[in-house]
Write a protein that holds these residues in place. Structure first.
Motif, mmCIF file in Angstrom:
data_model
loop_
_atom_site.group_PDB
_atom_site.id
_atom_site.type_symbol
_atom_site.label_atom_id
_atom_site.label_comp_id
_atom_site.label_asym_id
_atom_site.label_seq_id
_atom_site.Cartn_x
_atom_site.Cartn_y
_atom_site.Cartn_z
ATOM 1 N N TYR A 1 0.811 -1.219 0.000
ATOM 2 C CA TYR A 1 0.000 0.000 0.000
ATOM 3 C C TYR A 1 0.846 1.272 0.000
ATOM 4 O O TYR A 1 0.361 2.340 0.334
ATOM 5 N N SER A 2 2.128 1.145 -0.339
ATOM 6 C CA SER A 2 3.007 2.302 -0.136
ATOM 7 C C SER A 2 3.340 3.036 -1.427
ATOM 8 O O SER A 2 4.249 3.847 -1.436
ATOM 9 N N GLU A 3 2.632 2.739 -2.520
ATOM 10 C CA GLU A 3 3.019 3.321 -3.811
ATOM 11 C C GLU A 3 4.514 3.106 -4.019
ATOM 12 O O GLU A 3 5.282 4.061 -4.201
ATOM 13 N N PRO A 4 4.978 1.856 -3.997
ATOM 14 C CA PRO A 4 6.424 1.595 -4.047
ATOM 15 C C PRO A 4 7.070 2.105 -5.331
ATOM 16 O O PRO A 4 6.457 2.045 -6.401
ATOM 17 N N LEU A 5 8.275 2.614 -5.197
ATOM 18 C CA LEU A 5 8.991 3.169 -6.355
ATOM 19 C C LEU A 5 9.669 2.034 -7.122
ATOM 20 O O LEU A 5 10.890 1.887 -7.149
ATOM 21 N N VAL A 6 8.819 1.228 -7.717
ATOM 22 C CA VAL A 6 9.272 0.022 -8.396
ATOM 23 C C VAL A 6 8.879 0.123 -9.863
ATOM 24 O O VAL A 6 7.767 0.550 -10.173
ATOM 25 N N ASN A 7 9.789 -0.263 -10.750
ATOM 26 C CA ASN A 7 9.455 -0.291 -12.181
ATOM 27 C C ASN A 7 10.262 -1.385 -12.872
ATOM 28 O O ASN A 7 10.858 -2.232 -12.193
ATOM 29 N N GLU A 8 10.314 -1.343 -14.214
ATOM 30 C CA GLU A 8 11.007 -2.395 -14.983
ATOM 31 C C GLU A 8 12.475 -2.520 -14.567
ATOM 32 O O GLU A 8 13.101 -3.550 -14.768
ATOM 33 N N GLU A 9 13.025 -1.447 -14.006
ATOM 34 C CA GLU A 9 14.467 -1.415 -13.679
ATOM 35 C C GLU A 9 14.774 -1.926 -12.276
ATOM 36 O O GLU A 9 15.934 -1.991 -11.878
ATOM 37 N N THR A 10 13.755 -2.208 -11.495
ATOM 38 C CA THR A 10 13.997 -2.566 -10.087
ATOM 39 C C THR A 10 13.421 -3.952 -9.777
ATOM 40 O O THR A 10 12.238 -4.084 -9.478
ATOM 41 N N PRO A 11 14.251 -4.982 -9.874
ATOM 42 C CA PRO A 11 13.759 -6.325 -9.564
ATOM 43 C C PRO A 11 13.272 -6.418 -8.114
ATOM 44 O O PRO A 11 13.819 -5.744 -7.226
ATOM 45 N N VAL A 12 12.267 -7.240 -7.919
ATOM 46 C CA VAL A 12 11.712 -7.417 -6.568
ATOM 47 C C VAL A 12 11.859 -8.886 -6.176
ATOM 48 O O VAL A 12 11.448 -9.778 -6.915
ATOM 49 N N ILE A 13 12.470 -9.094 -5.016
ATOM 50 C CA ILE A 13 12.642 -10.456 -4.503
ATOM 51 C C ILE A 13 11.635 -10.664 -3.378
ATOM 52 O O ILE A 13 11.596 -9.896 -2.420
ATOM 53 N N ILE A 14 10.813 -11.691 -3.518
ATOM 54 C CA ILE A 14 9.833 -12.014 -2.481
ATOM 55 C C ILE A 14 10.350 -13.255 -1.759
ATOM 56 O O ILE A 14 10.723 -14.235 -2.405
ATOM 57 N N ILE A 15 10.367 -13.207 -0.429
ATOM 58 C CA ILE A 15 10.804 -14.388 0.331
ATOM 59 C C ILE A 15 9.602 -14.927 1.103
ATOM 60 O O ILE A 15 8.929 -14.174 1.822
#
Ligand code: F6R
Length: 595
Positions: free
Chosen positions: A322-336
């Motif tokens: 819910y934080s409007e994360p600053l994530v886009n095509e350039e920022t991989p996200v790792i979920i654990i």
């Protein structure tokens, strides 16, 4: 959370349901219940408390010959744990079990069910009354219509007296699998039905399954037929028992070296890495997870930043989504995620994908939703983890993060090649050091005897030591109910040190040899105010404290893996001496599939 199960066309439904519920009790143990159709009539039995209480109740009744039934084990969200709030819930000829939360239940009640008397305080009951209200003659149509009215998350298993040869299942944002064997089966978790099936289908959101005796048909919510292919399903990976240990938690702590060895060997062999990933160096990486998996992420940040020189943000999934994360095509996200079903982590994964990010998940359950929806999966090989408090899966997550960190550094050329080769060797041998760390158990038992009566404890550390402290603190509080806090050691003096009194317990994690002297100052500060400090350290780094737990030397980057072992054992032994329900701590469930 909650676990649901259903079966159709079996010789006797009750033992199948009870057996499955026992295997899913980790999902919640506030109450349990079953309903079967006997000669077209619904017979329901439900009880507050563990499945054992339900079994006792069933023993007093005549054995049912029913071949179709549904069952539920509950983690209460709406309505206290009680017989009335236990599932299944019934309305007219419909009976239903539910995992999830129906968020618009109050609105639906006002809109459609003003005159219907509710028997429970649950959100679920609304759904079964809606089925009854919307049904003209087809249960399938009533289910599709009801499902479209509901907001939130739900996996249902439904029986309808007018179609006694069919079991209906629905999935929307809560896990559900169905399978074929000698009959047909459905459950929140494959483990609950693995011994009954040879073919498994994982249901997707927006799907309905109709389970007849020997076949399963799938539909979407518009009632279009769907063709599904079975999932790969390995029966053997689902056996779990306590062996000679009193509790699953102790057994799993002892399985940690094996979990680490198997995870490392799966991706790193004498020829190097076998990860199937071709990473380009990103600007930033996000790691998102909950609870202990989040604490593993904190260690991951240190490893990635040190080796791969990439800035890393570590976020709890419930905040990230819910934080409007600053994530886009350039920022991989790792979920654990151990379970791969944690609702917040799954939502974070979907949010990241929506924003165009490439996703990588570190997951222990291959068939899980998070694993199936991620772009890349790094499977931890911890095997089934039953105790609610994670131990071996956390250990395996750390190894997976070390693997990735070294691999990134090698791919991006951000660390010295010889040092990386040394690290790979050390990582291959890490399981041996963790195994040696288990030798501290006798010392830990003595400490546990002394500490069993404390009402609070502080865990401190610097760098990765703070991440270890956070995990140690969570372990002790969740299973022994002692109030614990973890602090970055240097932060204590900014407020929390005022809580230190004579004999306050402080546990100090010395994972950073280079910062040992800084941690020593923090230890001295609390000791001079009366604290009794237990230090956890590697053999190559000396620390003065009231007591020291010294662990085998290990590569400094991997120190959390050995140092967490005494904290896991300490939590276990303190909780045992306090008579706590170690494998099923109060108010918790292992797989948190609600927000
Ligand atoms: C604590 C514990 C939890 C889980 C958390 C995430 O011992 O087990 O904090 O780590 O609920 O669960 P997973 O890893 O299944 O997403």
């Amino acid at each position: 959370m909650c676990g649901i199960i259903g079966c159709n066309g079996v010789e006797s439904a009750v033992p199948v349901l009870i057996n499955g519920l026992k295997k899913m009790e980790y999902r919640g143990y506030d109450s349990s219940g079953i309903a079967v159709l006997c000669k077209g009539k619904t017979v329901t039995e439900k009880k507050k408390g563990r499945v054992a209480a339900l079994v006792k109740e069933l023993e007093r009744k005549a054995n049912s010959e029913a071949q179709i039934g549904i069952g539920h084990t509950r983690w209460a969200t709406h309505g206290e744990p009680s017989d009335e709030n236990a599932h299944p819930h019934q309305s007219g000829k419909f009976t239903l079990v539910h995992n999830g939360i129906i968020e618009n239940h109050t609105k639906l009640k006002e809109q459609y069910l003003k005159l219907t008397a509710m028997k429970s305080g649950t959100d679920t009951e609304v759904a079964v009354h809606l089925l009854n209200r919307f049904c003209s003659d087809s249960c399938l149509e009533a289910i599709a219509h009801t499902a479209k009215q509901l907001e939130g998350s739900f996996a249902f298993a439904v029986m309808y007296e007018d179609e006694p040869e069919k079991l209906f299942c629905v999935r929307q944002a809560s896990p559900l699998v169905v399978g074929l064997g000698e009959g047909t089966f459905a459950a929140s978790d494959t483990a609950a039905i693995s011994e009954n099936i040879h073919t498994l289908y994982r249901m997707n959101d927006g799907e309905i399954a109709v389970l007849e005796k020997d076949r399963i048909s799938f539909y979407d919510f518009e009632l279009n037929r769907i063709t599904k292919t079975p999932d790969v399903f390995e029966k053997s990976s689902y056996t779990a028992d306590k062996g000679s240990c009193e509790h699953f938690m102790l057994k799993e702590i002892y399985e940690q070296p094996e979990a680490i060895r198997r995870t490392v060997e799966a991706y790193l062999n004498e020829n190097g890495f076998d990860l199937g990933l071709k990473p380009a160096k990103p600007e930033r990486i996000f790691i998102v997870a909950c609870g202990s998996a989040y604490h593993a992420g904190l260690v991951g940040r240190r490893v990635f930043e040190t080796l791969a020189k990439i800035p890393v943000s570590v976020e709890t999934a419930s905040e990230f989504r819910y934080s409007e994360p600053l994530v886009n095509e350039e920022t991989p996200v790792i979920i654990i995620s151990q379970s791969g079903e944690t609702a917040d982590s799954l939502a974070a994964l979907r949010e990241a994908k929506k924003r165009g990010a490439k996703t990588l998940s570190i997951v222990n359950v291959k068939e899980s939703t998070i694993a199936s929806e991620s772009d890349f999966v790094l499977l931890t090989r911890a095997g089934p983890e039953i105790a609610v408090a994670t131990t071996k899966a956390y250990g395996a997550q750390l190894s997976a993060l070390y693997l990735l960190g070294i691999y990134f550094a090698e791919s991006f050329g951000t660390a010295d090649k010889n040092e990386l080769e040394e690290m790979k060797k050390a990582l291959n041998d890490l399981h041996k050091s963790v195994s040696a760390a288990l030798n501290c158990e006798e010392q830990i038992k003595e400490i546990a005897h002394r500490l069993k009566g404390i009402d609070r404890a502080y865990f401190i550390g610097r760098g990765a030591g703070f991440a270890a402290a956070s995990e140690g603190s969570l372990k002790l509080k969740e299973i022994s109910y002692i109030h614990c806090e973890a602090y970055a050691a240097g932060e204590m003096k900014h407020g929390t040190i005022s809580l230190i009194e004579k004999d306050t317990t402080v546990i100090a994690m010395n994972t950073q040899t280079a910062l040992a002297h800084k941690l020593q100052s923090n230890i001295d500060e609390v000791r001079s105010r009366g604290a009794r400090v237990i230090a956890v350290t590697s053999a190559d780094s000396k620390i003065n404290a009231d007591e020291t737990i010294t662990l085998p030397e290990v590569h400094p980057l991997f120190a959390v893996s050995t140092q967490i072992v005494p904290l896991q054992l300490l939590s276990y032994h303190i909780a045992r001496l306090r008579g706590c329900d170690i494998d099923k701590p109060r108010n918790l469930a292992k797989s948190v599939t609600v927000e």
